[in-house]
Design a protein around this motif. Structure first.
Motif, PDB file in Angstrom:
ATOM      1  N   ARG A   1      12.697  -6.965 -35.899  1.00 50.03           N
ATOM      2  CA  ARG A   1      13.745  -6.050 -36.366  1.00 50.03           C
ATOM      3  C   ARG A   1      14.177  -6.383 -37.798  1.00 50.03           C
ATOM      4  NH1 ARG A   1      15.815  -6.615 -31.061  1.00 50.03           N
ATOM      5  NH2 ARG A   1      17.363  -8.128 -31.777  1.00 50.03           N
ATOM      6  N   GLN A   2      14.332  -7.654 -38.055  1.00 52.22           N
ATOM      7  CA  GLN A   2      14.746  -8.040 -39.404  1.00 52.22           C
ATOM      8  C   GLN A   2      13.654  -7.734 -40.429  1.00 52.22           C
ATOM      9  OE1 GLN A   2      16.249 -12.037 -39.560  1.00 52.22           O
ATOM     10  NE2 GLN A   2      17.908 -11.626 -38.124  1.00 52.22           N
ATOM     11  N   ALA A   3      12.394  -7.936 -40.025  1.00 46.65           N
ATOM     12  CA  ALA A   3      11.286  -7.616 -40.927  1.00 46.65           C
ATOM     13  C   ALA A   3      11.258  -6.120 -41.237  1.00 46.65           C
ATOM     14  CB  ALA A   3       9.968  -8.062 -40.303  1.00 46.65           C
ATOM     15  N   GLU A   4      11.473  -5.297 -40.215  1.00 53.57           N
ATOM     16  CA  GLU A   4      11.493  -3.848 -40.409  1.00 53.57           C
ATOM     17  C   GLU A   4      12.632  -3.436 -41.331  1.00 53.57           C
ATOM     18  OE1 GLU A   4      10.594   0.165 -40.167  1.00 53.57           O
ATOM     19  OE2 GLU A   4       9.394  -1.582 -39.604  1.00 53.57           O
ATOM     20  N   ALA A   5      13.796  -4.087 -41.161  1.00 52.73           N
ATOM     21  CA  ALA A   5      14.939  -3.760 -42.017  1.00 52.73           C
ATOM     22  C   ALA A   5      14.688  -4.171 -43.466  1.00 52.73           C
ATOM     23  CB  ALA A   5      16.195  -4.450 -41.483  1.00 52.73           C
ATOM     24  N   LYS A   6      13.989  -5.291 -43.638  1.00 50.99           N
ATOM     25  CA  LYS A   6      13.746  -5.809 -44.995  1.00 50.99           C
ATOM     26  C   LYS A   6      12.602  -5.071 -45.678  1.00 50.99           C
ATOM     27  CE  LYS A   6      14.848  -9.186 -47.944  1.00 50.99           C
ATOM     28  NZ  LYS A   6      16.236  -9.466 -48.403  1.00 50.99           N
ATOM     29  N   ALA A   7      11.542  -4.775 -44.922  1.00 46.21           N
ATOM     30  CA  ALA A   7      10.361  -4.123 -45.503  1.00 46.21           C
ATOM     31  C   ALA A   7       9.829  -3.081 -44.519  1.00 46.21           C
ATOM     32  CB  ALA A   7       9.280  -5.154 -45.819  1.00 46.21           C
ATOM     33  N   PRO A   8      10.464  -1.895 -44.467  1.00 46.64           N
ATOM     34  CA  PRO A   8      10.056  -0.863 -43.507  1.00 46.64           C
ATOM     35  C   PRO A   8       8.570  -0.528 -43.641  1.00 46.64           C
ATOM     36  CG  PRO A   8      12.114  -0.266 -44.612  1.00 46.64           C
ATOM     37  CD  PRO A   8      11.581  -1.465 -45.331  1.00 46.64           C
ATOM     38  N   GLY A   9       7.894  -0.460 -42.484  1.00 47.87           N
ATOM     39  CA  GLY A   9       6.490  -0.085 -42.487  1.00 47.87           C
ATOM     40  C   GLY A   9       5.534  -1.147 -42.968  1.00 47.87           C
ATOM     41  N   HIS A  10       5.986  -2.400 -43.028  1.00 52.20           N
ATOM     42  CA  HIS A  10       5.095  -3.470 -43.494  1.00 52.20           C
ATOM     43  C   HIS A  10       3.853  -3.528 -42.590  1.00 52.20           C
ATOM     44  CE1 HIS A  10       3.613  -7.436 -44.608  1.00 52.20           C
ATOM     45  NE2 HIS A  10       4.434  -7.419 -45.643  1.00 52.20           N
ATOM     46  N   PRO A  11       2.636  -3.592 -43.170  1.00 52.98           N
ATOM     47  CA  PRO A  11       1.413  -3.548 -42.343  1.00 52.98           C
ATOM     48  C   PRO A  11       1.303  -4.711 -41.346  1.00 52.98           C
ATOM     49  CG  PRO A  11       0.918  -4.114 -44.645  1.00 52.98           C
ATOM     50  CD  PRO A  11       2.326  -3.629 -44.613  1.00 52.98           C
ATOM     51  N   LYS A  12       1.858  -5.868 -41.669  1.00 49.54           N
ATOM     52  CA  LYS A  12       1.772  -7.013 -40.756  1.00 49.54           C
ATOM     53  C   LYS A  12       2.674  -6.839 -39.526  1.00 49.54           C
ATOM     54  CE  LYS A  12      -1.085 -10.246 -42.209  1.00 49.54           C
ATOM     55  NZ  LYS A  12      -0.664 -11.536 -42.756  1.00 49.54           N
ATOM     56  N   LEU A  13       3.678  -5.971 -39.657  1.00 42.49           N
ATOM     57  CA  LEU A  13       4.612  -5.786 -38.542  1.00 42.49           C
ATOM     58  C   LEU A  13       3.902  -5.183 -37.340  1.00 42.49           C
ATOM     59  CD1 LEU A  13       7.470  -5.922 -37.413  1.00 42.49           C
ATOM     60  CD2 LEU A  13       7.928  -3.695 -38.469  1.00 42.49           C
ATOM     61  N   ARG A  14       3.064  -4.173 -37.550  1.00 38.84           N
ATOM     62  CA  ARG A  14       2.338  -3.558 -36.447  1.00 38.84           C
ATOM     63  C   ARG A  14       1.397  -4.557 -35.783  1.00 38.84           C
ATOM     64  NH1 ARG A  14       3.791  -0.773 -33.109  1.00 38.84           N
ATOM     65  NH2 ARG A  14       4.853   0.394 -34.774  1.00 38.84           N
ATOM     66  N   ILE A  15       0.769  -5.397 -36.597  1.00 40.04           N
ATOM     67  CA  ILE A  15      -0.128  -6.431 -36.057  1.00 40.04           C
ATOM     68  C   ILE A  15       0.664  -7.404 -35.189  1.00 40.04           C
ATOM     69  CG2 ILE A  15      -1.640  -8.357 -36.668  1.00 40.04           C
ATOM     70  CD1 ILE A  15      -2.344  -6.814 -39.242  1.00 40.04           C
ATOM     71  N   TYR A  16       1.848  -7.770 -35.673  1.00 38.45           N
ATOM     72  CA  TYR A  16       2.700  -8.714 -34.945  1.00 38.45           C
ATOM     73  C   TYR A  16       3.135  -8.123 -33.603  1.00 38.45           C
ATOM     74  CZ  TYR A  16       6.903 -11.452 -33.864  1.00 38.45           C
ATOM     75  OH  TYR A  16       7.865 -12.222 -33.245  1.00 38.45           O
ATOM     76  N   LEU A  17       3.579  -6.860 -33.612  1.00 38.59           N
ATOM     77  CA  LEU A  17       4.012  -6.220 -32.374  1.00 38.59           C
ATOM     78  C   LEU A  17       2.848  -6.039 -31.406  1.00 38.59           C
ATOM     79  CD1 LEU A  17       6.463  -3.511 -33.772  1.00 38.59           C
ATOM     80  CD2 LEU A  17       7.048  -5.630 -32.605  1.00 38.59           C
ATOM     81  N   ASP A  18       1.671  -5.733 -31.930  1.00 37.21           N
ATOM     82  CA  ASP A  18       0.493  -5.598 -31.070  1.00 37.21           C
ATOM     83  C   ASP A  18       0.140  -6.936 -30.428  1.00 37.21           C
ATOM     84  OD1 ASP A  18       0.270  -2.911 -31.580  1.00 37.21           O
ATOM     85  OD2 ASP A  18      -1.282  -3.124 -33.131  1.00 37.21           O
ATOM     86  N   SER A  19       0.339  -8.022 -31.172  1.00 38.54           N
ATOM     87  CA  SER A  19       0.045  -9.345 -30.606  1.00 38.54           C
ATOM     88  C   SER A  19       1.000  -9.661 -29.462  1.00 38.54           C
ATOM     89  CB  SER A  19       0.139 -10.430 -31.688  1.00 38.54           C
ATOM     90  OG  SER A  19       1.489 -10.699 -32.052  1.00 38.54           O
ATOM     91  N   LEU A  20       2.244  -9.190 -29.550  1.00 39.66           N
ATOM     92  CA  LEU A  20       3.186  -9.383 -28.446  1.00 39.66           C
ATOM     93  C   LEU A  20       2.749  -8.561 -27.238  1.00 39.66           C
ATOM     94  CD1 LEU A  20       6.691  -9.302 -30.228  1.00 39.66           C
ATOM     95  CD2 LEU A  20       5.334 -11.284 -29.573  1.00 39.66           C
ATOM     96  N   ARG A  21       2.347  -7.332 -27.481  1.00 43.48           N
ATOM     97  CA  ARG A  21       1.895  -6.470 -26.380  1.00 43.48           C
ATOM     98  C   ARG A  21       0.667  -7.055 -25.681  1.00 43.48           C
ATOM     99  NH1 ARG A  21       2.628  -2.247 -30.223  1.00 43.48           N
ATOM    100  NH2 ARG A  21       4.508  -1.022 -29.824  1.00 43.48           N
ATOM    101  N   SER A  22      -0.241  -7.610 -26.460  1.00 44.05           N
ATOM    102  CA  SER A  22      -1.474  -8.136 -25.881  1.00 44.05           C
ATOM    103  C   SER A  22      -1.223  -9.300 -24.943  1.00 44.05           C
ATOM    104  CB  SER A  22      -2.428  -8.580 -26.993  1.00 44.05           C
ATOM    105  OG  SER A  22      -1.929  -9.734 -27.661  1.00 44.05           O
ATOM    106  N   ARG A  23      -0.062  -9.925 -25.071  1.00 46.51           N
ATOM    107  CA  ARG A  23       0.294 -11.042 -24.195  1.00 46.51           C
ATOM    108  C   ARG A  23       1.261 -10.605 -23.104  1.00 46.51           C
ATOM    109  NH1 ARG A  23      -0.643 -12.865 -29.200  1.00 46.51           N
ATOM    110  NH2 ARG A  23      -2.045 -14.661 -29.365  1.00 46.51           N
ATOM    111  N   GLY A  24       1.364  -9.294 -22.897  1.00 51.87           N
ATOM    112  CA  GLY A  24       2.209  -8.786 -21.821  1.00 51.87           C
ATOM    113  C   GLY A  24       3.680  -8.852 -22.121  1.00 51.87           C
ATOM    114  N   VAL A  25       4.048  -8.947 -23.396  1.00 48.84           N
ATOM    115  CA  VAL A  25       5.461  -9.033 -23.777  1.00 48.84           C
ATOM    116  C   VAL A  25       5.968  -7.643 -24.113  1.00 48.84           C
ATOM    117  CG1 VAL A  25       7.110  -9.995 -25.412  1.00 48.84           C
ATOM    118  CG2 VAL A  25       5.127 -11.352 -24.697  1.00 48.84           C
ATOM    119  N   PRO A  26       6.999  -7.132 -23.420  1.00 43.84           N
ATOM    120  CA  PRO A  26       7.555  -5.823 -23.768  1.00 43.84           C
ATOM    121  C   PRO A  26       8.056  -5.824 -25.198  1.00 43.84           C
ATOM    122  CG  PRO A  26       8.434  -6.620 -21.684  1.00 43.84           C
ATOM    123  CD  PRO A  26       7.717  -7.758 -22.319  1.00 43.84           C
TER     124      PRO A  26
END
Length: 523
Positions: free
Chosen positions: A487-512
């Motif tokens: 959330r803080q990353a999105e607020a600081k740099a909206p749409g940052h390309p690494k953010l989607r990668i980070y969220l996908d890595s959470l999903r891949s480990r079964g993390v909501p």
């Protein structure tokens, strides 16, 4: 019998009569009763089986008692009230009682409305039997429950609701030890809450040997040491079994000195359970445990213990509720401690600083100054603590926790550079087997990078940190912190390309990846 119950019974009686006339089995009749009565009367599957046999609650109880006697067990504590609670859906039978209900009705747990196999590992159906043994009196020859799952630990256990709850925890613990992936579910939480309630009942109602008390006190201290490096659900099972043993010792009033020691252990174990529930994300049950802990601590007259429970309780609203309440509880803890050198004298000002930062946000000079004064009081109080308290990370307060919590407060105050230096120092003070606090510290340092404008480095740190955790070492409290970085990353740099990668890595480990309702962490 109410008019509604009478109508339910009459309809079930007609269905049963027609079923018997057409040669249906009791299990088939029970299924038909459930299908036709559930919508109108809320008839459960387990109740449908009793109605299919045309017997009263007392008949089922006698059958279960006979089965217990056959297996050489002491008389069970199950009665009509408990069976009625099962039939109404208010309670779920524990593994042992479920086995005997299945034996009485000659069906599997699914037929009674419960998931999973019976703990005996064998089927209960008898080929060729049309009417169950409740009806024809034939004995149940199915094997009893596997002793491994219900073997009492510590004190001798009676076959009551408390034993059922303990069996649930023992079974969960055995599965965790075997490496099975077990989730925190309603049955485990129900057993945990039931044990806590019994402790409440014992405290307000209340002979064990001093040697046994010594062993329990050593176990309590040992659980505190395990807090930092044991997955929370596994530790919860161990703690609750000990908690239940202490409760049983308190059922009868002990000599004053022994009773005080039991109350102290009850307060410590309740407080530790509350801490674990914070990490697991159940703030309601955490609150209940701290309330139980306060009740037990009040019985001891120990100001330091009462202050410790209150300081730990302040973390619930700090992470899941209103920081103003956390601030008030921290001040109450400080007042309870008075001039007594203890862990709460250092912990409470740190909670004050963290609450102040959450209430007023970063960058306000007056808030920064006020919070830093609180941190200064914490350092001064820490220097007055005994060496034993400074070495106890659960019931005391350690130097590494002081560094960690100071850094955390400074992050929230927006003091990135100072916070990062302190958090770096804190990280060096943890051992290789510690994972809870070090993980949170690394995620805090990721937030420091965001405050400094380096969003990419922050997301890299956070992703490496979460990837390095085992599946059972990702409790709710850590995942909330992981989402906070996003959330803080999105607020600081909206749409940052690494953010989607980070969220996908959470999903891949079964993390909501849905945003949590509040920020939180704990040690």
């Amino acid at each position: 019998m109410s008019g509604r119950q009478h109508r339910e019974t009459e309809l079930a009686r007609r269905i049963r009569a027609r079923g018997l006339a057409s040669g249906k089995s009791s299990a088939q009749i029970a299924e038909e009763i459930h299908d036709k009565c559930n919508a109108q009367f809320g008839t459960t599957r387990i109740k449908g089986h009793r109605l299919a046999h045309g017997v009263a609650l007392a008949d089922v109880i006698e059958q279960i008692r006979a089965l217990f006697e056959r297996d050489g067990k002491s008389a069970p504590g199950i009665g009509e009230t408990l069976l009625s609670a099962y039939e109404s859906g208010l309670k779920r039978p524990g593994p042992e009682y479920l086995h005997y209900l299945c034996s009485a009705y000659r069906v599997e747990p699914a037929s009674l409305g419960y998931d999973g196999p019976c703990i005996c590992g064998h089927g209960h159906k008898m080929p060729g039997v049309v009417r169950g043994d409740l009806q024809d009196g034939r004995p149940d020859t199915s094997p009893g429950p596997r002793e491994l799952l219900i073997q009492p630990i510590g004190l001798g256990l009676s076959a009551d609701g408390g034993e059922e709850d303990e069996n649930v925890l023992r079974r969960t613990l055995l599965q965790l030890l075997a490496g099975s992936g077990i989730a925190l579910d309603g049955q485990v939480l129900g057993s945990v809450e039931s044990i806590r309630r019994r402790m409440d009942d014992t405290l307000v109602s209340a002979t064990v040997s001093p040697a046994m008390l010594d062993q329990w006190e050593e176990s309590t201290i040992g659980f505190g040491r395990q807090y930092m490096n044991t997955p929370p659900l596994r530790l919860l099972c161990d703690v609750m079994l000990e908690f239940s043993a202490v409760r049983k010792a308190m059922e009868r009033r002990q000599p004053v000195d022994l009773q005080e020691r039991l109350c102290r252990m009850a307060a410590q174990l309740a407080g530790l359970s509350g801490m674990i529930m914070i990490n697991l994300g159940d703030h309601r049950l955490a609150r209940s445990f701290f309330r139980t802990g306060r009740t037990a601590a009040d019985e001891t007259g120990d100001r330091a213990l009462r202050a410790w429970v209150t300081a730990r309780e302040a973390l619930v609203p700090l992470y899941y509720g209103d920081p103003r309440e956390a601030l008030n509880l921290a001040k109450k803890s400080r007042d309870l401690a008075g001039q007594t050198p203890c862990a709460a004298q250092a912990m409470a000002p740190v909670v004050e600083a963290r609450a102040l930062a959450m209430m007023s946000g970063a960058g306000k000079k007056e808030v920064v100054d006020q919070a830093k004064r609180a941190l200064s009081r914490a350092r001064a109080a820490f220097s007055q603590m005994t060496a034993a308290d400074q070495d106890d990370s659960t019931f005391g307060y350690t130097e590494r926790q002081l560094y960690f919590h100071q850094g955390d407060a400074l992050v929230k105050l927006g003091q990135a550079m100072e916070a990062d230096l302190i958090l770096e120092q804190a990280l060096t003070k943890y051992g290789p087997t510690d994972w809870l606090d070090p993980t949170i510290i690394k995620l805090d340092r990721a937030q420091c990078k965001i405050l400094e404008g380096d969003v990419e480095e922050a997301l890299d740190i956070a992703q490496r940190t979460i990837a390095g955790l085992d599946d059972e070492c990702r409790p709710d409290i850590l995942m909330q912190r992981a989402h906070e970085v996003a959330r803080q990353a999105e607020a600081k740099a909206p749409g940052h390309p690494k953010l989607r990668i980070y969220l996908d890595s959470l999903r891949s480990r079964g993390v909501p990846v849905a945003d949590p309702v509040a920020d939180g962490r704990e040690s």
